[in-house]
Design an enzyme around this catalytic site. Structure first.
Site, mmCIF file in Angstrom:
data_model
loop_
_atom_site.group_PDB
_atom_site.id
_atom_site.type_symbol
_atom_site.label_atom_id
_atom_site.label_comp_id
_atom_site.label_asym_id
_atom_site.label_seq_id
_atom_site.Cartn_x
_atom_site.Cartn_y
_atom_site.Cartn_z
ATOM 1 N N ASP A 21 0.911 -1.528 0.120
ATOM 2 C CA ASP A 21 0.546 0.097 -0.033
ATOM 3 C C ASP A 21 0.575 1.667 -0.146
ATOM 4 O O ASP A 21 1.619 1.352 0.337
ATOM 5 C CB ASP A 21 -1.050 -0.027 1.316
ATOM 6 C CG ASP A 21 -1.963 1.121 1.299
ATOM 7 O OD1 ASP A 21 -2.235 0.941 0.140
ATOM 8 O OD2 ASP A 21 -3.080 0.998 2.114
ATOM 9 N N ASN A 23 1.246 3.579 -2.611
ATOM 10 C CA ASN A 23 1.453 3.791 -4.218
ATOM 11 C C ASN A 23 1.224 5.611 -4.894
ATOM 12 O O ASN A 23 1.658 5.798 -5.177
ATOM 13 C CB ASN A 23 1.326 3.154 -5.040
ATOM 14 C CG ASN A 23 1.894 1.632 -5.161
ATOM 15 O OD1 ASN A 23 3.157 1.254 -4.403
ATOM 16 N ND2 ASN A 23 1.728 0.919 -5.232
ATOM 17 N N HIS A 38 2.851 3.979 -8.747
ATOM 18 C CA HIS A 38 2.614 1.926 -9.128
ATOM 19 C C HIS A 38 3.836 1.816 -10.418
ATOM 20 O O HIS A 38 4.569 0.813 -9.899
ATOM 21 C CB HIS A 38 1.271 2.126 -9.489
ATOM 22 C CG HIS A 38 -0.423 2.202 -9.237
ATOM 23 N ND1 HIS A 38 -0.216 1.731 -7.734
ATOM 24 C CD2 HIS A 38 -1.473 2.636 -9.402
ATOM 25 C CE1 HIS A 38 -1.168 2.062 -7.422
ATOM 26 N NE2 HIS A 38 -1.601 2.784 -8.731
ATOM 27 N N LEU A 132 11.728 -20.078 -5.103
ATOM 28 C CA LEU A 132 10.596 -19.332 -4.592
ATOM 29 C C LEU A 132 9.220 -19.601 -5.152
ATOM 30 O O LEU A 132 9.518 -19.402 -6.364
ATOM 31 C CB LEU A 132 11.399 -17.962 -4.348
ATOM 32 C CG LEU A 132 10.128 -16.688 -4.520
ATOM 33 C CD1 LEU A 132 9.709 -16.988 -2.895
ATOM 34 C CD2 LEU A 132 10.555 -15.464 -5.070
ATOM 35 N N ARG A 191 1.690 -4.642 6.431
ATOM 36 C CA ARG A 191 1.436 -3.913 5.107
ATOM 37 C C ARG A 191 1.860 -2.203 4.565
ATOM 38 O O ARG A 191 1.937 -1.895 6.849
ATOM 39 C CB ARG A 191 0.294 -3.506 5.703
ATOM 40 C CG ARG A 191 -0.992 -2.229 5.306
ATOM 41 C CD ARG A 191 -2.512 -2.558 5.666
ATOM 42 N NE ARG A 191 -2.932 -1.606 4.692
ATOM 43 C CZ ARG A 191 -3.934 -1.498 4.492
ATOM 44 N NH1 ARG A 191 -5.074 -2.493 4.488
ATOM 45 N NH2 ARG A 191 -4.173 -0.280 3.091
HETATM 46 C C1 FPP Z 1 -1.822 -0.025 -3.242
HETATM 47 O O1 FPP Z 1 -1.537 1.367 -3.672
HETATM 48 C C2 FPP Z 1 -1.733 -0.855 -4.524
HETATM 49 C C3 FPP Z 1 -1.805 -0.588 -5.561
HETATM 50 C C4 FPP Z 1 -3.733 -1.403 -5.252
HETATM 51 C C5 FPP Z 1 -1.685 -1.965 -6.632
HETATM 52 C C6 FPP Z 1 0.092 -2.688 -6.431
HETATM 53 C C7 FPP Z 1 0.660 -2.863 -7.608
HETATM 54 C C8 FPP Z 1 1.584 -2.623 -7.825
HETATM 55 C C9 FPP Z 1 3.240 -3.020 -6.937
HETATM 56 C C10 FPP Z 1 2.118 -2.749 -9.454
HETATM 57 C C11 FPP Z 1 2.097 -3.833 -9.957
HETATM 58 C C12 FPP Z 1 2.241 -5.291 -9.272
HETATM 59 C C13 FPP Z 1 2.992 -5.917 -10.159
HETATM 60 C C14 FPP Z 1 3.244 -7.356 -9.144
HETATM 61 C C15 FPP Z 1 3.269 -6.066 -10.899
HETATM 62 P P1 FPP Z 1 -2.627 2.361 -3.410
HETATM 63 O O2 FPP Z 1 -2.944 3.218 -4.880
HETATM 64 O O3 FPP Z 1 -3.925 2.066 -2.329
HETATM 65 O O4 FPP Z 1 -1.689 3.544 -2.583
HETATM 66 P P2 FPP Z 1 -2.461 4.918 -1.280
HETATM 67 O O5 FPP Z 1 -3.604 4.229 -0.802
HETATM 68 O O6 FPP Z 1 -1.129 5.452 -1.073
HETATM 69 O O7 FPP Z 1 -3.529 5.392 -2.814
#
Ligand code: FPP
Length: 250
Positions: A21, A23, A38, A132, A191
């Site tokens: 979480d 990004n 992301h 893995l 998390r």
């Molecule tokens: C949460 O951050 C993250 C996600 C919903 C997506 C996670 C995806 C990736 C890390 C990239 C693609 C994955 C792979 C395996 C290649 P958020 O957007 O909810 O962050 P926020 O809470 O700050 O809004």
């Protein structure tokens, strides 16, 4: 890469699950679009997978897309799907070289056809690898997983191939997406991003997981932070309902 001094390589958690979480917020704080977060998040995925492999983790489950994430703006959903596809295409050779087996959990029928197809090819090509297990949770929701398991079990009761008294923990676990993983239950659940909730992730399987919540945003959760989470895990006592004295006398 050398072994970090922070933890004991002999007692690394076998299954680590991560809610990646932060990004979006990380990017927005830098006045960049959420998708940039992301993108950098994918670089973190690459680094964390590499660490998990080197440190001898058996299963790494990453919460890449939840059943609820479909409600995000179309542009963000499309961007995440493109990133996932690009990641799978670019990592295949590394997975083969490093004996990484790709698996997934979730309602993957909902994924766009091209993404599903790359996912299925990658899983098939890496199926024989014995290192893995990289397990991606895609269009995953713990409640949906439980509903599907209950339906499968109820159908067997209805057609008289299962006695209701034979429903036990093992049978339920056998009907979850994680049934075929070598270690279906995470020992450690991390998390990132500062929130302290499970968000519908591995609701059954995380019953006895040690949980580590960190304020570090996923794009910045790199090798040292991962090593600290494992070190923190190793300093905890897993009692499974027993007393501390019972655990120590084993
Ligand atoms: C949460 O951050 C993250 C996600 C919903 C997506 C996670 C995806 C990736 C890390 C990239 C693609 C994955 C792979 C395996 C290649 P958020 O957007 O909810 O962050 P926020 O809470 O700050 O809004």
């Amino acid at each position: 890469m050398t072994a970090p001094s922070k933890f004991d390589l002999e007692r690394v958690p076998r299954h680590i699950a991560i809610i990646m979480d932060g990004n979006g917020r990380w990017a927005q704080r830098r006045n960049r679009p959420r998708l940039y977060g992301h993108k950098v998040g994918v670089e973190t995925v690459q680094e964390i997978v590499e660490c998990a492999r080197e440190w001898g983790v058996k299963v790494l489950t990453l919460y890449a897309f939840s059943t609820e994430n479909w409600k995000r703006p179309e542009e963000e959903v499309g961007g995440l799907m493109s990133l996932l596809k690009a990641y799978l295409l670019s990592e295949l050779s590394k997975m083969l070289k490093n004996s990484i087996r790709l698996t997934c959990i979730g309602n993957i029928e909902k994924l766009p056809g091209d993404v599903r197809s790359v996912l299925q090819t990658t899983m098939a090509e890496t199926a024989g690898n014995e290192g893995l297990v990289l397990n991606l949770a895609l269009s995953y929701g713990g409640r949906l997983e439980l509903i599907q398991a209950v339906k499968k079990i109820a159908a067997r009761v209805q057609d008289n191939t299962l006695d209701i008294d034979d429903i036990d923990e093992e049978l339920i676990a056998d009907n979850l997406y994680t049934a075929s993983l070598p270690y279906p239950e995470p020992d450690l659940l991390i998390r990132t991003g500062g929130e302290a909730r499970l968000s519908n992730f591995l609701l059954w399987q995380a019953s006895y997981a040690e949980i580590c919540f960190t304020d570090i945003m996923w794009p910045e959760f790199r090798r040292d932070a991962f090593a600290s989470a494992i070190s923190d895990f190793q300093n905890r006592e897993r009692r499974y309902g027993k007393t501390s004295a019972q655990i120590k006398s084993r």
